[in-house]
Design a protein around this motif. Structure first.
Motif, short mmCIF file in Angstrom:
data_model
loop_
_atom_site.label_atom_id
_atom_site.label_comp_id
_atom_site.label_asym_id
_atom_site.label_seq_id
_atom_site.Cartn_x
_atom_site.Cartn_y
_atom_site.Cartn_z
N VAL A 40 16.82 -8.15 38.48
CA VAL A 40 17.04 -8.37 39.91
C VAL A 40 17.81 -9.68 40.12
CG1 VAL A 40 15.89 -8.85 42.11
CG2 VAL A 40 15.09 -6.98 40.66
N LEU A 41 17.43 -10.73 39.42
CA LEU A 41 18.13 -12.00 39.57
C LEU A 41 19.59 -11.89 39.13
CD1 LEU A 41 15.36 -14.48 38.39
CD2 LEU A 41 16.27 -14.22 40.70
N LEU A 42 19.84 -11.15 38.07
CA LEU A 42 21.23 -10.94 37.65
C LEU A 42 22.01 -10.14 38.68
CD1 LEU A 42 20.71 -10.16 33.85
CD2 LEU A 42 21.80 -12.20 34.83
N LEU A 43 21.40 -9.09 39.20
CA LEU A 43 22.09 -8.23 40.16
C LEU A 43 22.44 -8.96 41.45
CD1 LEU A 43 20.17 -4.86 39.67
CD2 LEU A 43 22.55 -5.35 39.05
N VAL A 44 21.55 -9.82 41.91
CA VAL A 44 21.85 -10.53 43.17
C VAL A 44 22.95 -11.58 43.00
CG1 VAL A 44 19.60 -10.11 44.23
CG2 VAL A 44 19.99 -12.23 42.95
N GLN A 45 23.33 -11.85 41.77
CA GLN A 45 24.43 -12.78 41.53
C GLN A 45 25.76 -12.06 41.33
OE1 GLN A 45 23.51 -15.84 38.62
NE2 GLN A 45 21.34 -15.48 38.98
#
Length: 171
Positions: A40-45
Motif C-alpha cells: 500500500v505504501l509503495l502504491l500510494v507513491q
C-alpha cells in the motif's frame, strides 16, 4: 516516484514475495500484514496514488459499508425501494444516486437480478416449491416470480428446473 521507477519498485516488491510462495511455512500473519502495508505504501507513491486513495476510501468508508450492509440485509425481503431509502436514512433520489454509484446499476434492476439469481440457485439445488422460492427471495407471490423469471430467463421457473442439464456421470 517517476513511472519507470514505479514499475521497477513494484517489480522488486513482487520478486520479494517469491520466497513466501516457495516456502509457505515461512509466512505468518505478522509478515503478511507487513507485506500488505509495504504494498500500500509503495502504491500510494506511484502515479496511481489517486486511484489507490479512492479505492481505500471506498473500501473503508463506514457510511458506504453500512449502506451496502443495509442493502444486502434486505435484498431478499419484500422491502421496496422507498423502504430501503428510509432504512438507509436517505431521500429516494439520494438513495438512487448512491445505489447507482455503489452497484453501477439501478436499484430495481439490481435487486430483481439478484432475486432471479437466487431463485435459479434454489431451483437447481433444492426441492423447494415455486411458492417457497418466491417467499424466500422476496417476491410478492408465485405468479410474480413466474412473471419476472419468464421475462429475465425466457421461460418459467418450472421449465428452468425441468430442463437443467443432467450432471455428468462420475468416471
Amino acid at each position: 516516484i517517476p513511472p519507470a521507477t514505479s514499475s521497477q519498485v513494484l517489480a522488486a516488491f513482487i520478486q520479494s514475495l517469491a520466497i513466501y510462495f516457495e516456502s509457505p511455512e515461512l509466512t505468518n500473519d505478522a509478515i503478511l500484514t507487513s507485506k500488505i502495508r509495504e504494498l500500500v505504501l509503495l502504491l500510494v507513491q506511484t502515479n496511481y496514488a489517486k486511484s489507490i486513495h479512492d479505492l481505500i476510501d471506498q473500501l473503508f468508508s463506514p457510511q458506504l459499508a453500512s449502506f451496502r450492509e443495509m442493502i444486502e440485509a434486505h435484498i431478499f425481503s419484500r422491502a421496496g425501494i422507498n423502504d430501503l431509502a428510509r432504512l438507509t436514512g436517505m431521500s429516494l433520489s439520494s438513495f438512487k444516486r448512491q445505489f447507482e454509484k455503489v452497484y453501477q446499476d439501478s436499484p430495481a434492476q439490481y435487486i430483481q437480478s439478484r432475486k432471479i439469481q437466487e431463485s435459479c440457485k434454489l431451483l437447481l439445488h433444492s426441492s423447494l416449491t415455486i411458492r417457497e422460492i418466491a417467499y424466500r427471495t422476496g417476491f410478492q407471490d408465485p405468479s410474480h416470480v413466474t412473471k419476472v423469471f419468464r421475462k429475465w430467463a425466457g421461460h418459467s421457473p418450472m421449465e428452468f428446473r425441468n430442463n437443467r442439464p443432467d450432471p455428468e456421470p462420475n468416471r
